[in-house]
Design an enzyme around this catalytic site. Structure first.
Site, PDB file in Angstrom:
ATOM      1  N   CYS A  80       0.775  -1.052  -0.041  1.00  0.00           N
ATOM      2  CA  CYS A  80       0.016  -0.105   0.012  1.00  0.00           C
ATOM      3  C   CYS A  80       0.916   1.187  -0.004  1.00  0.00           C
ATOM      4  CB  CYS A  80      -0.982  -0.002   1.326  1.00  0.00           C
ATOM      5  SG  CYS A  80      -2.525   0.930   0.883  1.00  0.00           S
ATOM      6  N   HIS A 182      -2.977  -5.043   1.639  1.00  0.00           N
ATOM      7  CA  HIS A 182      -2.440  -5.567   2.815  1.00  0.00           C
ATOM      8  C   HIS A 182      -2.382  -6.984   3.489  1.00  0.00           C
ATOM      9  CE1 HIS A 182      -2.131  -1.189   4.341  1.00  0.00           C
ATOM     10  NE2 HIS A 182      -3.264  -0.920   3.686  1.00  0.00           N
ATOM     11  N   GLU A 184      -0.712  -8.366   5.472  1.00  0.00           N
ATOM     12  CA  GLU A 184      -0.277  -8.581   6.723  1.00  0.00           C
ATOM     13  C   GLU A 184      -1.608  -8.581   7.764  1.00  0.00           C
ATOM     14  OE1 GLU A 184       0.105  -5.781   4.868  1.00  0.00           O
ATOM     15  OE2 GLU A 184      -0.435  -4.165   6.237  1.00  0.00           O
TER      16      GLU A 184
HETATM   17  N1  GLN Z   1      -3.525   6.459   0.910  1.00  0.00           N
HETATM   18  C1  GLN Z   1      -2.291   6.206   1.429  1.00  0.00           C
HETATM   19  C2  GLN Z   1      -1.328   6.914   1.127  1.00  0.00           C
HETATM   20  O1  GLN Z   1      -1.484   7.639  -0.067  1.00  0.00           O
HETATM   21  C3  GLN Z   1      -1.882   4.484   1.472  1.00  0.00           C
HETATM   22  C4  GLN Z   1      -2.916   3.782   2.619  1.00  0.00           C
HETATM   23  C5  GLN Z   1      -2.498   2.423   3.074  1.00  0.00           C
HETATM   24  O2  GLN Z   1      -1.328   2.344   3.246  1.00  0.00           O
HETATM   25  N2  GLN Z   1      -3.417   1.815   3.485  1.00  0.00           N
HETATM   26  O3  GLN Z   1      -0.249   6.793   1.536  1.00  0.00           O
END
Ligand code: GLN
Length: 203
Positions: A80, A182, A184
């Site tokens: 992410c 994610h 994890e």
């Molecule tokens: N929207 C977040 C960002 O731009 C990422 C979200 C996440 O890691 N769950 O960093």
């Protein structure tokens, strides 16, 4: 010997990654300083908020050292926000937002529109054991997607159904793996198993 894998511990879901890596037989440690970075074989950049992690990397004098390790071939896994930080190019970042780079992709930050801002779906990932038969349950939280993939990188996973079907959400380039979702948080540690394998093979 088990590889030592660092989890960048500036912000985000650090503990969950440490637990998943240890479950897969690695030694996992938080990385907050230069000396800790120097002691690891590989690094996980967790989810969280990429703009905040970017700022903290600079505040902790870690931005350049991490970037240098990546250029020297350190294996890395980003989920992410971590995917955003490991991408060479970013769309929809805030003014001045930088990435460490390492993967020849363009990511779009907060890409999934309002309706599917956060969602869950099942998908297969190339290299993840048994995921064609028993898919990985992928949890997306204000996630980026990969808008463009350069010649150095390989797509290893896409959303398979729903409004975002076809979107690229997992990419590998040599020893660097990134996912929009994610793994994890699900208790299924097969993505971490793949990363630990990548780290072992690269030693
Ligand atoms: N929207 C977040 C960002 O731009 C990422 C979200 C996440 O890691 N769950 O960093």
């Amino acid at each position: 010997m088990s590889p030592t894998i660092g989890v960048l511990a500036l912000q985000g879901d650090v503990r969950e990654h440490v637990a998943a890596l240890e479950h897969e037989g690695a030694r996992a440690v938080g990385v907050r300083r230069r000396s800790e970075l120097d002691a690891v074989d590989a690094l996980v950049v967790p989810g969280g908020e990429s703009t905040t992690i970017d700022k903290l990397l600079r505040a902790f004098d870690l931005f350049q050292p991490v970037q240098q390790r990546l250029r020297d071939g350190m294996p890395a896994y980003g989920s992410c926000a971590g995917m955003i930080l490991l991408a060479d190019r970013i769309l929809g970042g805030i003014e001045g937002q930088r990435t460490l780079g390492g993967v020849d992709i363009t990511v779009r930050r907060n890409a999934f529109g309002r309706q599917v801002d956060s969602f869950e779906t099942d998908l297969a990932i190339e290299g993840v054991e048994g995921s064609a038969e028993e898919p990985v349950h992928a949890v997306f939280i204000r996630a980026p997607w990969v808008e463009e993939v350069g010649p150095a990188a390989t797509v290893v996973g896409r959303v398979e159904e729903g409004p975002a079907a076809g979107r690229i959400v997992a990419v590998r380039q040599g020893p660097v793996l990134v996912t929009s979702f994610h793994p994890e948080v699900t208790g299924d540690t097969r993505v971490h198993r793949l990363f630990v394998q990548i780290v072992r093979e690269s030693r």
